[in-house]
Structure formats: structure tokens, C-alpha cells
Design an enzyme around this catalytic site. Structure first.
Site, short mmCIF file in Angstrom:
data_model
loop_
_atom_site.label_atom_id
_atom_site.label_comp_id
_atom_site.label_asym_id
_atom_site.label_seq_id
_atom_site.Cartn_x
_atom_site.Cartn_y
_atom_site.Cartn_z
N PHE A 93 -16.94 -11.55 -32.05
CA PHE A 93 -17.50 -12.71 -31.06
C PHE A 93 -17.27 -13.97 -31.87
O PHE A 93 -17.65 -14.13 -33.30
CB PHE A 93 -18.79 -12.39 -30.70
CG PHE A 93 -18.74 -11.62 -29.39
CD1 PHE A 93 -18.64 -11.98 -28.16
CD2 PHE A 93 -19.15 -10.18 -29.69
CE1 PHE A 93 -18.91 -11.20 -27.23
CE2 PHE A 93 -18.98 -9.31 -28.50
CZ PHE A 93 -18.89 -9.86 -27.30
N LYS A 94 -17.06 -15.36 -31.36
CA LYS A 94 -16.92 -16.33 -31.88
C LYS A 94 -18.40 -16.84 -32.32
O LYS A 94 -19.43 -16.33 -31.65
CB LYS A 94 -16.41 -17.49 -31.27
CG LYS A 94 -14.74 -17.05 -30.86
CD LYS A 94 -13.99 -17.06 -31.93
CE LYS A 94 -12.30 -16.79 -31.62
NZ LYS A 94 -11.66 -16.45 -32.55
N SER A 138 -14.32 -5.62 -44.20
CA SER A 138 -14.32 -7.14 -44.55
C SER A 138 -15.22 -7.29 -45.50
O SER A 138 -16.27 -6.54 -46.11
CB SER A 138 -14.97 -7.70 -43.21
OG SER A 138 -15.43 -9.01 -43.31
N TYR A 190 -21.32 -8.37 -36.29
CA TYR A 190 -20.04 -8.11 -37.04
C TYR A 190 -20.32 -7.69 -38.33
O TYR A 190 -19.54 -6.62 -38.83
CB TYR A 190 -19.15 -9.42 -37.12
CG TYR A 190 -17.78 -9.23 -37.68
CD1 TYR A 190 -16.74 -8.71 -36.85
CD2 TYR A 190 -17.39 -9.74 -39.06
CE1 TYR A 190 -15.43 -8.30 -37.50
CE2 TYR A 190 -16.36 -9.33 -39.70
CZ TYR A 190 -15.16 -8.66 -38.91
OH TYR A 190 -14.00 -8.64 -39.42
N VAL A 192 -23.12 -5.80 -39.28
CA VAL A 192 -23.57 -4.66 -39.21
C VAL A 192 -22.35 -3.42 -38.86
O VAL A 192 -22.15 -2.45 -39.48
CB VAL A 192 -24.48 -4.47 -38.21
CG1 VAL A 192 -25.02 -2.99 -37.89
CG2 VAL A 192 -25.83 -5.09 -38.60
N VAL A 223 -8.41 -14.33 -43.70
CA VAL A 223 -7.21 -14.79 -43.20
C VAL A 223 -6.94 -15.60 -41.94
O VAL A 223 -7.89 -15.42 -40.99
CB VAL A 223 -6.30 -13.38 -42.85
CG1 VAL A 223 -4.99 -13.60 -42.11
CG2 VAL A 223 -6.38 -12.24 -44.00
N THR A 225 -6.25 -15.84 -38.46
CA THR A 225 -5.92 -14.99 -37.24
C THR A 225 -6.63 -15.59 -36.04
O THR A 225 -7.45 -16.46 -36.43
CB THR A 225 -6.25 -13.64 -37.72
OG1 THR A 225 -7.83 -13.56 -37.65
CG2 THR A 225 -5.65 -12.85 -38.85
#
Length: 277
Positions: A93-94, A138, A190, A192, A223, A225
Site C-alpha cells: 500500500f502507498k 526487502s 509491509y 511485518v 528500485v 518500480t
């Protein structure tokens, strides 16, 4: 049946697309670009063919068990199994997303963690002897991102099982729904999810230690994306370097490791590297 096979999930764009490109240039075998959307996947293959590369396409929705089983049976029938499996499919999510925390937690963990577990449940039985598995994590997946020392101890426990790890991931989702997650888990679903990916990779390697199969997790770098809103300083091809290294070049001794974008092995439970990308 003699062809070697590499499979990349969620590969119609971004880092997954670049990993397919990198493998096509060097892997002595068949490379499958898979994607949920058939048209986008076929278009991605067409783009790579314009570069003189020759990937194959197969539709694969990793969130759909039936789709996974169809793909598994196709690969088993035509090639006997998988030599390289790159689990790349993921969502984020943004930062300005308006969905409630509970929704973000449930959806992010479902795709990034629980779907990875089910993908491996279906595809691991057809991994060939000597296979290599790379799970895309990540920098967010470093254990230091979890505030609770007790949780960190549980996540790095050498006896942790997949079932216990999945239970911990579900506990986060449940806590997010109650609004009680922040103190122990932090505020990022993200983070977690990717900590879960890295922990899962470690558990999977322990379970496969009696077989000649290597499982590693990788931080590809920051990156440019769609997922990063194209803010990252690295190109997608630079973001594929560490994964292609683990797939083709890393010594067999590299297994159950957390590998940074520059191919360095990082202590997952130690100090986080200062380099953000």
C-alpha cells in the site's frame, strides 16, 4: 523432460520482469515469466523477445490454489520439476493509502506472506534435486524492524515451525484489527509481511537441509518500480542482480541466508546495514 526450468512469479513488470531478463541471458534452460493477468504477461514476453530473448509465459495467480495446481501439473508433466523458483509476487500500500490499517494488514499479509506459504506448499514437491529458491524480501524484512524483543526472539528461534510463524503473522493481523499492534509490531504491514518472508525462508531451509535444495531471501534494493512510486535510485536491472546471483552463481554453501542487493550476506538478527538501498 531434460530441460532445466526457472520460474519467476509476478513477473510482467518491475523487478520480476528484470529477473526474467537476467535469467534469459544466462540460464541454460527454459525461463517462465508468470503473471496473474494473461494479456500483461504475454505482452511482457513479447517485449523481451524484441530484445532477442526467449522466455515462455504461463498464467499464474499465486493467490489462487487452483491456478497454482494447474501450473504445477503443467511443469511436472512437461519438465519433471523446477530448478529455480523466484517468489517475487507481492503488494504494498502507498504511504498515503486511505484504507484502514486493518484492511492493509489483512491484504498485505495475505498476498506477501500467506500466499507465499501456499505457493511453496504446492510447488516445493516438484523442486528438482539441486534446486534454488529465492524469496524476495526487502530491507523492511530485517528483524530489527520489529520493536518487541520477545517477538524478535520468537521469530529467530531455531525451532520455529511454519505453522508457528503463520500463527504469529495472524496475531499481527488480529492485533491490527483491534488497534493494538503498534507497540509490539510497529505500524507497517509491509514490514511485518517481509519479516515474515525472511523468517519463512530460514525455516524452509532448515526443513530442506537433508535435501540438496537452497532457499535464500533477498533484499533487491530501493528500485524505481510502481511499488516504490518510482522513487528508488536503482533500475529494475540493478534490482535483479542479487537474485540472479543467488539463482546462478552463489556457492552451494549460501543457503538459509538473507542477502543484500550488493550480494553481501547480512545478519538478519543482527545490526541492520546502514545502506538503505
Amino acid at each position: 523432460m531434460s530441460s532445466k526450468v526457472a520460474v519467476v512469479t509476478g513477473a510482467n513488470k518491475g523487478i520480476g520482469f528484470a529477473i526474467v531478463r537476467g535469467l534469459c541471458k544466462r540460464f541454460e534452460g527454459v525461463v517462465y515469466l508468470t503473471a496473474r493477468d494473461e494479456e500483461r504477461g504475454k505482452n511482457a514476453v513479447a517485449d523481451l523477445k524484441k530484445e532477442g530473448l526467449n522466455p515462455k509465459f504461463h498464467q499464474l495467480d499465486v493467490t489462487d490454489k487452483k491456478s497454482l495446481e494447474v501450473f504445477r501439473d503443467y511443469i511436472k508433466t512437461n519438465y519433471g520439476g523446477i530448478d529455480i523458483l523466484v517468489n517475487n509476487a507481492a503488494i504494498a500500500f502507498k504511504s498515503n493509502a486511505t484504507e484502514p490499517v486493518a484492511v492493509q494488514a489483512e491484504q498485505t499479509l495475505f498476498v506477501n506472506y500467506f500466499t507465499l506459504v501456499s505457493t511453496c506448499d504446492v510447488l516445493f514437491p516438484i523442486l528438482k534435486n539441486g534446486a534454488r529458491v529465492i524469496n524476495l524480501s526487502s530491507s523492511a524484512g530485517h528483524l530489527s524492524n520489529i520493536p518487541s524483543a520477545a517477538l524478535r526472539d520468537r521469530l529467530k528461534d531455531e525451532n520455529l515451525t511454519v505453522e508457528e510463524l503463520s500463527s504469529l503473522m495472524q496475531q499481527f493481523v488480529d492485533a491490527a484489527k483491534q488497534g493494538t499492534h503498534a507497540a509490539d509490531w510497529g505500524n507497517s504491514s509491509y514490514v511485518v509481511s517481509k519479516v515474515g518472508v525472511t523468517a519463512l525462508s530460514n525455516v524452509q531451509q532448515r526443513l530442506l537441509n537433508d535435501k540438496d535444495i537452497k532457499v535464500n531471501s533477498v533484499h533487491p534494493g530501493y528500485v524505481a518500480t510502481d511499488m516504490s512510486s518510482h522513487k528508488g535510485p536503482m533500475s529494475i536491472d540493478e534490482g535483479a542482480i542479487a537474485t540472479v546471483y543467488l539463482a546462478l552463481d552463489a556457492p552451494d554453501s549460501v543457503k538459509g541466508k538473507f542477502v543484500w542487493y550488493n550480494k553481501e550476506i547480512v545478519d538478519w538478527a543482527g545490526e541492520k546495514p546502514k545502506s538503505f538501498y
